[in-house]
Structure formats: structure tokens, C-alpha cells
Design a protein around this motif. Structure first.
Motif, PDB file in Angstrom:
ATOM      1  N   GLN A  54      17.364  36.060  11.476  1.00 17.09           N
ATOM      2  CA  GLN A  54      18.341  35.835  12.385  1.00 17.09           C
ATOM      3  C   GLN A  54      17.522  35.340  13.778  1.00 17.09           C
ATOM      4  O   GLN A  54      18.118  34.727  14.641  1.00 17.09           O
ATOM      5  CB  GLN A  54      19.037  36.953  12.923  1.00 17.09           C
ATOM      6  N   GLY A  55      16.353  35.317  13.698  1.00 16.80           N
ATOM      7  CA  GLY A  55      15.693  34.885  14.824  1.00 16.80           C
ATOM      8  C   GLY A  55      15.135  35.898  16.003  1.00 16.80           C
ATOM      9  O   GLY A  55      15.791  36.941  16.021  1.00 16.80           O
ATOM     10  N   VAL A 106      14.546  40.100   8.248  1.00 17.37           N
ATOM     11  CA  VAL A 106      14.654  40.662   9.764  1.00 17.37           C
ATOM     12  C   VAL A 106      13.623  40.468  10.518  1.00 17.37           C
ATOM     13  O   VAL A 106      12.647  41.163  10.182  1.00 17.37           O
ATOM     14  CB  VAL A 106      15.385  42.183   9.606  1.00 17.37           C
ATOM     15  N   GLU A 107      13.480  39.915  11.728  1.00 17.05           N
ATOM     16  CA  GLU A 107      12.309  39.738  12.382  1.00 17.05           C
ATOM     17  C   GLU A 107      12.317  40.635  13.660  1.00 17.05           C
ATOM     18  O   GLU A 107      13.479  41.113  13.899  1.00 17.05           O
ATOM     19  CB  GLU A 107      12.346  38.355  13.185  1.00 17.05           C
ATOM     20  N   LEU A 133       4.610  39.211  15.763  1.00 17.60           N
ATOM     21  CA  LEU A 133       6.078  39.142  15.068  1.00 17.60           C
ATOM     22  C   LEU A 133       5.867  39.648  13.758  1.00 17.60           C
ATOM     23  O   LEU A 133       5.129  39.626  13.122  1.00 17.60           O
ATOM     24  CB  LEU A 133       6.525  37.904  14.958  1.00 17.60           C
ATOM     25  N   SER A 134       6.773  40.715  13.190  1.00 13.89           N
ATOM     26  CA  SER A 134       6.862  41.139  11.831  1.00 13.89           C
ATOM     27  C   SER A 134       8.523  40.376  11.347  1.00 13.89           C
ATOM     28  O   SER A 134       9.374  40.233  12.070  1.00 13.89           O
ATOM     29  CB  SER A 134       7.185  42.416  12.037  1.00 13.89           C
ATOM     30  N   CYS A 135       8.295  40.489  10.133  1.00 13.42           N
ATOM     31  CA  CYS A 135       9.467  39.904   9.239  1.00 13.42           C
ATOM     32  C   CYS A 135       9.571  40.676   7.826  1.00 13.42           C
ATOM     33  O   CYS A 135       8.598  40.722   7.137  1.00 13.42           O
ATOM     34  CB  CYS A 135       9.660  38.393   8.941  1.00 13.42           C
ATOM     35  N   ALA A 136      10.637  41.467   7.908  1.00 18.36           N
ATOM     36  CA  ALA A 136      10.743  42.675   6.782  1.00 18.36           C
ATOM     37  C   ALA A 136      11.978  42.026   5.852  1.00 18.36           C
ATOM     38  O   ALA A 136      12.753  41.533   6.177  1.00 18.36           O
ATOM     39  CB  ALA A 136      11.282  44.037   7.243  1.00 18.36           C
TER      40      ALA A 136
END
Length: 125
Positions: free
Chosen positions: A117-118, A5-6, A20-23
Motif C-alpha cells: 500500500q506504500g 505490507v510496508e 523500510l520493511s515489507c512483510a
């Protein structure tokens, strides 16, 4: 299975910064090499940056070298993309991705197994 999830996208003026983070879900985050990609309208998805499983090795496409920094925190199951000195041509949907491919760094889109999902990044001039 990994879910990504970004977050952190938005509208920024040229010269500005975004992070930006991506968990990632799951207990095996550190077993995946990670990457960031972007896709502008009418264009193919392109590689931006990648990091190895430990985070000790990173790689960037030429257009973002010196401006973007990829990092990861395996304790938090999160990968980051710090974007500085943003330009209008950086405008795109940014995706994070995870790969189990047996390489330290992976730059090929088709080698990635899981995608977020972007998140939209728009840089105004």
C-alpha cells in the motif's frame, strides 16, 4: 496470492537514515524476486532497488547507489530497504513489490504482480 505490507516510513532530516520493511504473507515468498519503487507527487512511479529470490543479487538505480541497501530474510518473509544519507529528493511514497517473472532482477514496474500500500518518506532540508 501475496499480500505485502510496508512499514518504517516517516519524517527525517537530510543526512538521516530510515529502514523500510515489507512483510509478505504466504509460504512462497522465496519464489518471488522483490523490488522497491517510489512515487513523488506529480511524477511516475520509479524503480529504486531490486533483489533476487535468494538475495544474493541486488541492483539499484544510480541515484541511490552507495546510500540505499536492499536485503531480504526469506525465513521472516520480509524485504528491507536501508536508506542512509537521505536527501530531500528522496521524498516519496515507497512501495515494495513482488514478481514471478522469470528473471533474476526485475526493474520494470509492469513486470511486478503484487504491490504493497506504500509508506511515506519525507526528507526535510
Amino acid at each position: 496470492q501475496v499480500q505485502l505490507v510496508e512499514s518504517g516510513g516517516g519524517l527525517v532530516q537530510a543526512g538521516g537514515s530510515l529502514r523500510l520493511s515489507c512483510a509478505a504473507s504466504g509460504r512462497t515468498f522465496s519464489s518471488y524476486a522483490m523490488g522497491w519503487f517510489r512515487q513523488a507527487p506529480g511524477k511516475e512511479r520509479e524503480f529504486v532497488a531490486a533483489t533476487s529470490r535468494s538475495g544474493s543479487t541486488t541492483y539499484y538505480t544510480d541515484s541511490v547507489k552507495g546510500r540505499f541497501t536492499i536485503s531480504r530474510d526469506n525465513a521472516k518473509n520480509t524485504v528491507y530497504l536501508q536508506m542512509n544519507s537521505l536527501k530531500p529528493e528522496d521524498t516519496a511514497v515507497y512501495y515494495c513489490a513482488a514478481t514471478s517473472a522469470p528473471y533474476t532482477i526485475v526493474v520494470v514496474v509492469t513486470k511486478y504482480d503484487y504491490w504493497g500500500q506504500g509508506t511515506q518518506v519525507t526528507v526535510s532540508s
